[in-house]
Motif scaffolding. Structure first.
Motif, mmCIF file in Angstrom:
data_model
loop_
_atom_site.group_PDB
_atom_site.id
_atom_site.type_symbol
_atom_site.label_atom_id
_atom_site.label_comp_id
_atom_site.label_asym_id
_atom_site.label_seq_id
_atom_site.Cartn_x
_atom_site.Cartn_y
_atom_site.Cartn_z
ATOM 1 N N GLU A 68 43.326 50.203 18.492
ATOM 2 C CA GLU A 68 42.458 50.288 17.332
ATOM 3 C C GLU A 68 41.294 49.320 17.475
ATOM 4 N N TRP A 69 40.179 49.637 16.811
ATOM 5 C CA TRP A 69 39.043 48.725 16.791
ATOM 6 C C TRP A 69 39.335 47.643 15.750
ATOM 7 N N LYS A 127 38.037 44.403 15.874
ATOM 8 C CA LYS A 127 37.105 43.291 16.057
ATOM 9 C C LYS A 127 36.583 42.814 14.702
ATOM 10 N N LEU A 143 31.688 48.381 15.699
ATOM 11 C CA LEU A 143 31.502 49.065 16.979
ATOM 12 C C LEU A 143 30.092 49.632 17.058
ATOM 13 N N HIS A 161 33.404 51.873 25.116
ATOM 14 C CA HIS A 161 34.344 50.753 25.101
ATOM 15 C C HIS A 161 35.715 51.222 25.559
ATOM 16 N N ASP A 186 38.345 43.660 26.953
ATOM 17 C CA ASP A 186 37.539 44.757 26.421
ATOM 18 C C ASP A 186 36.363 44.962 27.348
ATOM 19 N N TYR A 214 32.866 46.852 28.062
ATOM 20 C CA TYR A 214 31.757 47.496 27.365
ATOM 21 C C TYR A 214 30.755 48.001 28.396
ATOM 22 N N GLU A 255 38.276 39.580 20.289
ATOM 23 C CA GLU A 255 37.834 40.338 19.122
ATOM 24 C C GLU A 255 36.828 39.558 18.284
ATOM 25 N N GLN A 261 29.441 43.005 23.670
ATOM 26 C CA GLN A 261 28.917 44.287 23.192
ATOM 27 C C GLN A 261 27.390 44.264 23.101
#
Length: 364
Positions: A50-51, A53, A57, A63, A79, A81, A105, A113
């Motif tokens: 699951e996202w 962070k 996103l 990702h 993670d 990117y 996260e 990101q």
């Protein structure tokens, strides 16, 4: 981030960090020998798909969750990117780690990101023994193993089909800024490095904030931690420090700033040591005699960029490291910024400077 280390004069009780700041003028907190429960100490976390962070996103990146092993066989969680509009050619890449006691996260993921939006393949990772990465016991740090974690991430990126392995850089944030500099000094594959709002964790753990710990205080801390090893061995498990970043009132402003990030919706994450969890009591032992920036000049001739807030309590770490580094080097001071402003405030973090720095030094 603030650091807790034991003191034999207080072996029967726990002193809050705000009290010790008044007692010693340093950021070294005193602990008793009683084991403190910690919900993350039992085992490594299962990787979540699951996202989760603390930042949204981006629709400009692809990702994926990945794992890789370091030289000690510990499985690290990361993670990855990638720019969504990437061409078929191989791209420059960045390893991103930190802050000390944080998870991917949080700040490192935001940096990763954002730099992926700007054309880089980026990898933010959880250090060994923390977050979703492996290693037992939980929530212990090591200047050696955590330096190795950066090079293991370079290993991973160098084998990735989208990465030009001759164009890899590193970003280290807070305590992982010092680890990043140590890694790059030894790992000649890395072509450029940035240390943002840097701590030298070996310096602060061995000498306290502003190098204020006396030899007597250092000796007492080592005495207590040495004896804590017997207690841990007898119990078959390590004792843990008090929860980090819980305020009682009257704390120094920088501790309030940490709380504002780690303990509020702004940056709270249940897996982060700094979000109300804790390190083992003996974590500082391996930091006490191992100054990780001894060989910082050997980063040269590869470039290093230091970024720090004008108002940060930790600014002196970057200034002295900058003085010790060899050319090419640059120190960028962000007007009005404190230490944690460079964790997540996208209008304060100089992403344009980061982009131009890596575009220049990771050019094809």
């Amino acid at each position: 981030m603030p650091v807790n280390t034991p003191d034999t004069k207080t072996s029967a009780r726990t002193i809050h960090r705000r009290e010790l700041l008044k007692l010693t003028g340093a950021g070294v907190a005193a602990l008793g020998a009683v084991s403190i429960s910690n919900p993350l100490k039992a085992k490594a976390q299962n990787m979540s798909n699951e996202w989760d962070k603390v930042f949204p996103l981006s629709d400009k990146i692809d990702h994926e969750k990945i794992t890789f092993k370091n030289r000690y066989g510990i499985t690290l969680s990361g993670d990855l990117y990638l720019p969504k509009d990437r061409a078929r050619g191989r791209l420059p890449a960045l390893v991103v780690g930190g802050p000390f006691g944080a998870v991917k996260e949080q700040s490192s993921g935001l940096y990763a990101q954002t730099m992926a939006e700007r054309g880089f393949v980026t990898l933010a990772f959880d250090p060994s023994y923390t977050g979703e990465s492996g290693g037992e016991p939980r929530n212990v740090a090591s200047p050696d193993i955590n330096t190795e974690d950066f090079s293991a991430a370079v290993d991973y990126l160098g084998l990735h089909a989208s990465v030009d392995r001759e164009r890899i850089g590193v970003i280290g944030i807070c305590g992982w800024g010092g680890m990043a500099l140590n890694a790059v000094a030894a790992d000649k594959r890395v072509k450029a490095v940035v240390a943002s709002t840097m701590y030298d964790m070996t310096r602060v753990m061995s000498k306290g904030y502003n190098d204020s710990v006396t030899l007597e205080q250092r000796t007492q801390a080592l005495e207590q931690m040495s004896r804590q090893r017997w207690a841990d061995a007898e119990n078959g498990a390590p004792a843990y420090q008090p929860p980090f970043n819980e305020l009682k009132g009257g704390e120094a402003q920088f501790l309030v700033d940490y709380h504002d990030y780690y303990m509020t919706p702004r940056g709270y994450h249940a897996r982060a040591v700094n979000s109300g969890n804790s390190w083992t009591q003996t974590t500082p032992l391996s930091f006490m005699n191992m100054p990780i920036l001894t060989y910082i000049a050997e980063i040269s001739p590869r470039p290093v960029l230091f970024i720090h807030g004008e108002k940060a309590h930790s600014r002196y770490f970057s200034e002295t490291a900058f003085a010790a580094a060899a050319e090419p080097k640059e120190l960028m001071i962000i007007p009005g910024a404190n230490h944690t402003d460079l964790y997540d405030k996208v209008d304060v973090i100089p992403f344009d400077k980061l982009t131009s720095f890596f575009n220049q030094h990771l050019a094809a």
